[in-house]
Design an enzyme around this catalytic site. Structure first.
Site, PDB file in Angstrom:
ATOM      1  N   ILE A  94       0.828  -1.204   0.000  1.00  0.00           N
ATOM      2  CA  ILE A  94       0.000   0.000   0.000  1.00  0.00           C
ATOM      3  C   ILE A  94       0.863   1.255   0.000  1.00  0.00           C
ATOM      4  CG2 ILE A  94      -0.258   0.033   2.528  1.00  0.00           C
ATOM      5  CD1 ILE A  94      -2.847   1.109  -0.161  1.00  0.00           C
ATOM      6  N   GLU A 171      -7.287  -2.265   5.545  1.00  0.00           N
ATOM      7  CA  GLU A 171      -7.301  -2.895   6.867  1.00  0.00           C
ATOM      8  C   GLU A 171      -6.136  -3.855   7.003  1.00  0.00           C
ATOM      9  OE1 GLU A 171      -7.728  -6.224   6.179  1.00  0.00           O
ATOM     10  OE2 GLU A 171      -8.196  -5.566   4.146  1.00  0.00           O
ATOM     11  N   GLY A 311      -5.645  -6.976   0.620  1.00  0.00           N
ATOM     12  CA  GLY A 311      -6.148  -6.032   1.616  1.00  0.00           C
ATOM     13  C   GLY A 311      -5.299  -4.785   1.634  1.00  0.00           C
ATOM     14  N   GLU A 312      -5.237  -4.129   2.786  1.00  0.00           N
ATOM     15  CA  GLU A 312      -4.437  -2.911   2.980  1.00  0.00           C
ATOM     16  C   GLU A 312      -4.994  -1.704   2.220  1.00  0.00           C
ATOM     17  OE1 GLU A 312      -0.355  -3.578   1.926  1.00  0.00           O
ATOM     18  OE2 GLU A 312      -0.157  -5.396   3.135  1.00  0.00           O
ATOM     19  N   GLY A 313      -6.036  -1.887   1.425  1.00  0.00           N
ATOM     20  CA  GLY A 313      -6.509  -0.812   0.555  1.00  0.00           C
ATOM     21  C   GLY A 313      -5.821  -0.801  -0.793  1.00  0.00           C
TER      22      GLY A 313
END
Length: 345
Positions: A94, A171, A311-313
């Protein structure tokens, strides 16, 4: 908390923006989804000349009590804290993608089972050192759930006042695909066994174990209210995202929806305020098997499908340049009149 979220519906403005789109030097509809995005953001911002300001992705991190046993997660729980340090040092995916696309990145400790001791660059919003194990009791208390929603809202309000009008969420939390699966089953009414995927890399046998554990947990508690479901099975990072999304929509920000966990938070937010969907752009289809079913339930099409499930955006960050393109064509592409190009008769 009460959130006042208005519908973006405005037939007169929609007609004006659509006319502007259709009068660009191209066949009608030739820019496909870019045209839909441009129209949507114009409606959100109540203008036919929308702008994107200080794009931001906020990553919320939290631990889950169920992950302590290691029955539903191949990675140990301490990976959550380790990855937060990785975010802060700039070494995660990210970080790389946000830097590439000039996106501001914020990292929030929503409830990691670790003392970060005022680490530089970390927003301390810790509710507790992880949730409780929902195999045994409610993951959080009603007060903790409400506090998490409030803190998510406050972080977005601060981001808005810093000048951002487009925001995405990510997240980090070992075990959070389990929470997301439980939330998904409740809100979509899809059996829990069809909502559970590999998470961070479970094999087929481990997925069956995970399905069994979550089905048993789900059968012990059948809430009637969305907030009760969030309180019993959610994570602090998921609850904060619910508050963050609701506040973003109330502030008329464009919300970029990432993958499986973020969409699970959106299911909660949507059940409370259905109008929120008008503010959401769905970035991608996650490789987590339940995500496309969530999107089908919401009747939404994502911008891209690259098989990502990190994830992580990261999906939101990768999709952001597409959104930029939609606004730039609307604002700077020549019209038939200005370019001296003959249109259709």
């Amino acid at each position: 908390m009460d959130f006042h979220i208005e519908s973006i519906s405005n037939p007169a403005l929609e007609k004006k923006i659509q006319a502007k789109i259709d009068n660009k030097t191209k066949p009608i509809g030739a820019l496909g989804t870019l045209e839909k995005i441009a129209l949507q953001i114009g409606m959100i911002q109540n203008t036919d000349h929308p702008k994107l300001s200080k794009p931001t992705i906020i990553v919320f991190a939290g631990d889950h009590g169920i992950a302590k046993k290691g029955e539903v997660n191949p990675y140990p729980q301490e990976v959550t804290a380790q990855m937060v340090y990785n975010f802060l040092s700039g070494g995660a995916a990210i970080n790389v993608i946000c830097k590439q696309n000039n996106i501001n990145l914020k990292i929030v400790d929503a409830g990691v089972d670790h003392d970060f001791d005022h680490s530089i660059g970390l927003i301390d919003a810790k509710i507790d050192f992880g949730t409780k194990n929902y195999q045994e009791t409610s993951a959080m208390t009603a007060e903790q759930c409400n506090t998490a929603i409030k803190k998510g809202s406050e972080i977005v309000t601060e981001t808005y006042h810093d000048g951002s009008n487009i925001i995405g969420f990510g997240e980090m939390g070992i075990g959070n695909t389990s929470s997301a699966s439980l939330l998904m089953s409740f809100f979509t009414k899809i059996p829990i066994t069809h909502c559970v995927g590999s998470g961070t890399g479970l094999d087929a046998e481990a997925i069956q174990v995970k399905q069994k554990i979550l089905a048993e947990a789900y059968s012990t508690f059948t809430p009637s209210k969305p907030i009760d479901m969030l309180m019993y099975f959610g994570g602090f990072e998921i609850a904060m995202m619910v508050g963050a999304m609701l506040r973003a929509a109330a502030l008329k920000m464009t919300i970029i929806i990432d993958g499986f966990i973020v969409t699970a938070a959106l299911l909660v937010a949507h059940s409370l305020y259905p109008e929120i969907l008008g503010y959401c752009i769905f970035a991608h289809t996650s490789g987590e098997q339940g995500h496309h079913k969530m999107l089908d339930f919401l009747e939404k099409e994502p911008l891209i499908n690259l098989g990502m499930r990190l994830g992580e955006g990261t999906g939101a960050a990768v999709a952001y340049p597409i959104i930029v393109s939609s606004i730039r064509f609307l604002n700077t592409m020549a019209s038939f009149e200005s370019a001296g190009v003959s249109g259709t008769e």
